[in-house]
Design a protein around this motif. Structure first.
Motif, PDB file in Angstrom:
ATOM      1  N   ALA A 283      -8.954  -3.273   6.958  1.00 48.90           N
ATOM      2  CA  ALA A 283      -9.750  -2.866   5.798  1.00 48.90           C
ATOM      3  C   ALA A 283     -10.288  -1.455   5.980  1.00 48.90           C
ATOM      4  CB  ALA A 283     -10.899  -3.857   5.591  1.00 48.90           C
TER       5      ALA A 283
ATOM      6  N   LEU B 237      -8.112  -4.467  -2.826  1.00 46.09           N
ATOM      7  CA  LEU B 237      -7.729  -5.052  -1.539  1.00 46.09           C
ATOM      8  C   LEU B 237      -7.776  -6.571  -1.601  1.00 46.09           C
ATOM      9  CD1 LEU B 237      -7.019  -4.820   1.453  1.00 46.09           C
ATOM     10  CD2 LEU B 237      -9.473  -4.597   1.948  1.00 46.09           C
TER      11      LEU B 237
ATOM     12  N   LEU C 121      -1.972  -3.662   6.970  1.00 44.34           N
ATOM     13  CA  LEU C 121      -2.873  -2.606   6.493  1.00 44.34           C
ATOM     14  C   LEU C 121      -3.011  -1.492   7.523  1.00 44.34           C
ATOM     15  CD1 LEU C 121      -5.681  -4.818   4.898  1.00 44.34           C
ATOM     16  CD2 LEU C 121      -3.953  -3.458   3.696  1.00 44.34           C
TER      17      LEU C 121
ATOM     18  N   TYR D 130      -4.678  -7.789  -3.407  1.00 43.51           N
ATOM     19  CA  TYR D 130      -3.508  -7.751  -2.530  1.00 43.51           C
ATOM     20  C   TYR D 130      -3.538  -8.916  -1.533  1.00 43.51           C
ATOM     21  CZ  TYR D 130      -1.974  -3.094  -4.020  1.00 43.51           C
ATOM     22  OH  TYR D 130      -1.507  -2.026  -4.733  1.00 43.51           O
TER      23      TYR D 130
ATOM     24  N   TYR E  22      -7.487   0.816   5.257  1.00 50.60           N
ATOM     25  CA  TYR E  22      -7.296   0.885   3.803  1.00 50.60           C
ATOM     26  C   TYR E  22      -8.328   1.807   3.164  1.00 50.60           C
ATOM     27  CZ  TYR E  22      -7.738  -0.646  -1.045  1.00 50.60           C
ATOM     28  OH  TYR E  22      -7.851  -0.678  -2.423  1.00 50.60           O
ATOM     29  N   SER E  23      -9.575   1.741   3.621  1.00 51.99           N
ATOM     30  CA  SER E  23     -10.608   2.600   3.061  1.00 51.99           C
ATOM     31  C   SER E  23     -10.313   4.071   3.320  1.00 51.99           C
ATOM     32  CB  SER E  23     -11.980   2.227   3.646  1.00 51.99           C
ATOM     33  OG  SER E  23     -12.037   2.516   5.012  1.00 51.99           O
TER      34      SER E  23
ATOM     35  N   ILE F  30       0.835  -1.204   0.000  1.00 47.58           N
ATOM     36  CA  ILE F  30       0.000   0.000   0.000  1.00 47.58           C
ATOM     37  C   ILE F  30       0.868   1.251   0.000  1.00 47.58           C
ATOM     38  CG2 ILE F  30      -1.809   1.234   1.212  1.00 47.58           C
ATOM     39  CD1 ILE F  30      -2.692  -1.417   0.019  1.00 47.58           C
TER      40      ILE F  30
ATOM     41  N   SER G 285       0.099   0.565   7.362  1.00 43.50           N
ATOM     42  CA  SER G 285       0.183   1.367   6.133  1.00 43.50           C
ATOM     43  C   SER G 285      -0.548   2.697   6.257  1.00 43.50           C
ATOM     44  CB  SER G 285      -0.387   0.572   4.955  1.00 43.50           C
ATOM     45  OG  SER G 285      -1.793   0.387   5.098  1.00 43.50           O
ATOM     46  N   MET G 286      -1.529   2.768   7.156  1.00 47.05           N
ATOM     47  CA  MET G 286      -2.265   4.014   7.340  1.00 47.05           C
ATOM     48  C   MET G 286      -1.360   5.120   7.867  1.00 47.05           C
ATOM     49  SD  MET G 286      -5.866   4.596   9.381  1.00 47.05           S
ATOM     50  CE  MET G 286      -5.167   4.112  10.954  1.00 47.05           C
TER      51      MET G 286
END
Length: 265
Positions: A253, A106, A165, A109, A256-257, A83, A168-169
């Motif tokens: 998730a 997603l 994930l 991935y 990710y959004s 990401i 990654s934020m």
């Protein structure tokens, strides 16, 4: 033994004693010859031992430890870097501009990382069993409990991807993602009973190992495929692993959004 016997024969004992000197000399000769007889030794094959384990069990323990390490790195790091790299290069925006939904991206991935983890597990087990003679027995036909082993690995894959994930934020670059993942993974590898036996850890860390999903899962798999235990070794941990893994992946998730929402602004 020959030297003392020849000495007695050449220089006989000449003294007056209440016993027969000849009998005494013969008795001494027999005693000396008895000492020279080889020991009666029985040889048995001894296999190397590692503490309470055989060599094969010890290598099985270590092989599964490396699978646990793989989940920490290949799962968490792959998701976080994937990401972050897309954000850094600006390709995530172009992907999202295509006629596919963010959830399709997603899912792609996730499936790619799960496939990577499956290949890593297979390679690790093959090397451990062939090169190191590790004891890892997986035979779902004879032992139906072994069917749950892939389920355990799938849950651990989702858990590690969810962690990646979430990380990654907070990462705008690939270097930041790598640094954060390594800062988290290296300590966890040692303090949660993955690479160090749990009984060797201090009491607080043993408590952590009892609840950390990856160490709990790896220990359950060890009990089944290395030590030959049954359903009682793995079934009780399944509900906990399902709840924790799906919860962490769901939170990932959501993270990710939020990343997608920022990219699309």
């Amino acid at each position: 033994a020959e030297i003392p016997v020849k000495y007695l024969e050449k220089y006989p004992i000449n003294f007056t004693a209440p016993v027969n000197v000849t009998v005494l000399v013969e008795a001494i000769k027999l005693w000396i010859l008895g000492l020279a007889q080889p020991l009666n030794v029985t040889y048995t094959k001894v296999t190397p031992k590692i503490g309470r384990w055989s060599w094969e069990e010890g290598m099985g323990w270590m092989t599964l430890a490396m699978i646990g390490v793989m989940f920490l790195f290949a799962g968490m790091l792959s998701a976080a870097v994937a990401i972050a790299e897309e954000r850094e290069r600006g390709t995530l925006r172009r992907l999202l501009a295509a006629p596919i939904s963010p959830w399709d991206v997603l899912l792609g991935y996730t499936l790619a990382i799960l496939f990577e983890q499956a290949l890593s597990i297979a390679a690790t087990v093959l090397f451990g069993t062939i090169a190191l003679h590790a004891k890892i027995i997986w035979n779902p036909i004879e032992k139906p409990v072994h069917i749950l082993i892939p389920v355990i690995f799938l849950l651990m894959g989702l858990f590690s991807i969810g962690l990646g994930l979430i990380i990654s934020m907070f990462c705008r670059t690939t270097k930041a993602a790598v640094a954060i993942c390594q800062a988290i993974s290296w300590p966890l590898m040692f303090i949660t009973g993955i690479t160090i036996p749990k009984f060797m850890l201090p009491s607080p860390l043993r408590s952590l190992a009892d609840v950390f999903p990856i160490s709990l899962a790896i220990e359950s798999v060890r009990r089944v495929v290395v030590y030959g235990e049954g359903w009682s070794a793995i079934v009780p941990v399944i509900p906990y692993l399902i709840v924790v893994s799906f919860t962490v992946y769901f939170i990932g998730a959501i993270a990710y959004s939020r990343i997608v929402a920022k990219v699309m602004l």
